[in-house]
Scaffold this motif. Structure first.
Motif, short mmCIF file in Angstrom:
data_model
loop_
_atom_site.label_atom_id
_atom_site.label_comp_id
_atom_site.label_asym_id
_atom_site.label_seq_id
_atom_site.Cartn_x
_atom_site.Cartn_y
_atom_site.Cartn_z
N UNK A 82 74.18 34.86 44.53
CA UNK A 82 74.05 33.51 45.07
C UNK A 82 75.36 32.72 45.00
N UNK A 83 75.92 32.41 46.16
CA UNK A 83 77.11 31.57 46.33
C UNK A 83 78.41 32.20 45.80
N UNK A 120 80.96 24.47 53.13
CA UNK A 120 81.81 23.84 52.12
C UNK A 120 82.62 24.89 51.37
N UNK A 121 82.01 26.04 51.07
CA UNK A 121 82.76 27.10 50.39
C UNK A 121 83.87 27.62 51.28
N UNK A 122 83.58 27.85 52.56
CA UNK A 122 84.63 28.32 53.47
C UNK A 122 85.75 27.29 53.58
N UNK A 141 76.95 18.67 43.79
CA UNK A 141 76.98 19.14 42.41
C UNK A 141 75.78 20.06 42.25
N UNK A 142 76.02 21.34 42.08
CA UNK A 142 74.94 22.32 42.12
C UNK A 142 73.90 22.05 41.02
N UNK A 227 80.65 26.92 40.85
CA UNK A 227 79.90 27.07 42.09
C UNK A 227 79.58 25.75 42.79
N UNK A 228 80.06 24.64 42.25
CA UNK A 228 79.78 23.34 42.86
C UNK A 228 80.86 22.97 43.87
#
Length: 548
Positions: A82-83, A120-122, A141-142, A227-228
């Motif tokens: 996950x993520x 957002x991650x990309x 904020x995860x 991961x956030x």
């Protein structure tokens, strides 16, 4: 609009050699086009059509549309974690998509929920071809915007999602027995027991599920920071964004926190749309209410306009459009503005009667006239916890009629007199609560409702907080931001309870974390709400969007 070719299955290799598969939709005409990318974990054929138009519709507007299975999902190779790999995989995918045949080298991204997070991650990797994104319904904020709320585990939504993803893992591996057990559980979640929440089902059938991490990692664990998307705020601010959310979406806090952070830090335009929607679908009806034709999902057309401007350079008025577009429930229309706040801060005080659990307590903009010696007491019985009804944290979500819940003796209600003029509430709300309990730990749920003249009460905002005996007073419970107007003759109500089950696990009262809590330890808890003139508990509408 153009005719669209049948989708092509096209694969790429990540930097570590993993094959990722995508369906690619082309306009049926010669030329070069910008690319719209969606990366998602549910099987690329779905393409988020639960809330968006089909990819072919976007391609017909002159875009190459790429719908990709993320690593370890759909038909893509590799292991799904996950993520964990979405920054590098997202950057690799954008570089690949920018160089597809027929691409003009400009890439935009869209999608909601997990598909919003992949944007957002990309973007965190700052790929040069990525020019704009449209993140919808995300966790900035995860920990605080997704996995937990007010320190309480978001049990029902997290468990449902974990079961769904675990079932897909079993399907991919050909484990029919496990798949069928999980598929059955998805239709009837194992939520019968209030504690513990460390589901036997997932321990035995999905030992590698993210669910175990989410239960066992405390708020200060670096897992959450890593991961956030919030961790990458500085680089995310380098992009123009169109933010999309819903007032009854479980991730509205994340959407608004991301928007507010980007609006404050980014040199690029940041636009926001908030509709009267649940996580899905996005339409005119939510919960028990119909918000009219104005609430019909406008996001596909707005996204095409956004992409036309940022990826094609079409002067279509996007640059001059108001930055903020909010659906105002009650008036059933959209408010538009450039900046916050939109409303003047307002404050209401809780007036105790000592019998508030039996009759309606009073909510008033006026301070109590004199010190009231008694407090309102609420007795929480873990055998019959107050049920979750509507709002953003359970299913079905939305404005559900809750007058029967408010009639329970373990729910305190504070209601205004019928309004003599309309009451507009825009943005965040918080309850400053003077509360004590006879347990080491307890929970407090705060629900705001619009009470109609016929006595029906429709919730429109909720907040939840897990409290320890040592926490300072007043307790500040942050509620889901909202935008609503209560008509003349209606009433505003605050409802307080010590549970909202099964949206959140019942607090056993001894301070144990949810992954270790045991049902045998659960206890009856008495809460005392003090509303004296010296320390009056109060509800504050800030007029801002801050969600905590």
């Amino acid at each position: 609009m153009f005719q669209v070719c049948s989708p092509q299955l096209v694969s790429m290799q990540t930097r570590d050699g993993v094959r990722l598969d995508a369906d690619v939709y082309y306009p049926d005409i010669d030329g070069t086009f910008p690319v719209l990318l969606m990366r998602q974990p549910y099987g690329r054929a779905i393409a988020s059509t639960v809330v968006y138009a089909h990819p072919a519709w976007y391609a017909a507007h002159g875009y190459i549309v790429v719908i990709q299975d993320v690593r370890g999902r759909g038909s893509s190779a590799g292991e799904f974690r996950l993520f964990e790999t979405e920054i590098a995989d997202g950057a690799d995918t954008i570089d690949w998509a920018a160089n597809l045949p027929g691409s003009d080298g400009h890439v935009g991204m869209y999608g909601f929920s997990y598909q919003g997070m992949t944007q957002l991650y990309a973007a965190a990797a700052q790929p040069s071809a990525l020019k704009t994104i449209c993140p919808a319904m995300i966790g900035y904020d995860l920990y605080a915007d997704w996995a937990y709320e007010g320190g309480a585990f978001c049990w029902q939504t997290n468990l449902a999602w974990a079961v769904q993803l675990a079932a897909e893992t079993a399907r991919r591996s050909g484990d029919e027995s496990t798949f069928l057990k999980l598929a059955a559980a998805a239709k009837s979640l194992p939520l019968a027991d209030a504690v513990p929440v460390d589901a036997d089902l997932l321990r035995s059938l999905a030992a590698d599920s993210f669910y175990h991490d989410w239960l066992n990692r405390p708020a200060d664990d670096d897992y959450w920071q890593r991961l956030s998307p919030k961790t990458y705020a500085a680089v995310l601010a380098d992009l123009p964004m169109l933010h999309i959310g819903g007032w009854f979406d479980t991730f509205a806090r994340g959407t608004l926190n991301l928007y507010q952070a980007m609006a404050a830090a980014s040199p690029h335009p940041q636009h926001l749309i908030m509709g009267p929607w649940t996580h899905l679908p996005w339409g005119r009806r939510a919960g028990d209410l119909d918000f009219g034709t104005a609430a019909v999902n406008p996001c596909d057309r707005l996204q095409v306009q956004w992409f036309d401007y940022w990826l094609k350079g079409i002067a279509n008025g996007v640059a001059d459009a108001p930055a903020v577009r909010l659906f105002e429930m009650g008036s059933q229309d959209w408010l538009v503005s450039e900046t916050w706040p939109l409303a003047t801060p307002q404050q209401f005080y809780l007036h105790p009667t000592g019998l508030t659990s039996m009759t309606c307590g009073v909510l008033s903009p006026d301070l109590p006239a004199a010190i009231v010696p008694q407090s309102d007491r609420l007795v929480h019985d873990p055998w019959r916890p107050v049920p979750a009804v509507g709002g953003h944290a359970t299913y079905p979500a939305g404005p559900i009629e809750r007058s029967s819940v408010d009639d329970r003796s373990d729910v305190l209600t504070y209601t205004t007199e019928p309004l003599i003029e309309r009451l507009q509430i825009v943005g965040a709300a918080e309850l400053a609560l003077y509360c004590a309990a006879d347990a080491a730990s307890w929970d407090i749920c705060v629900v705001l409702s619009d009470v109609h003249p016929n006595g029906r009460a429709y919730s429109f905002a909720q907040g939840y907080q897990r409290v320890n005996q040592t926490d300072a007073l007043p307790l500040v419970v942050k509620l889901q931001p909202t935008c609503i107007v209560l008509p003349k003759g209606h009433c505003l109500r605050v409802s307080l309870s010590a549970a909202s089950f099964p949206a959140y696990p019942v607090n056993p009262g001894n301070g144990d974390r949810p992954e270790t809590a045991q049902r045998i330890a659960q206890q009856i808890i008495t809460l005392s709400i003090n509303g004296t003139a010296i320390t009056p508990s109060s509800l504050v509408f800030t007029g801002d969007l801050a969600a905590g």
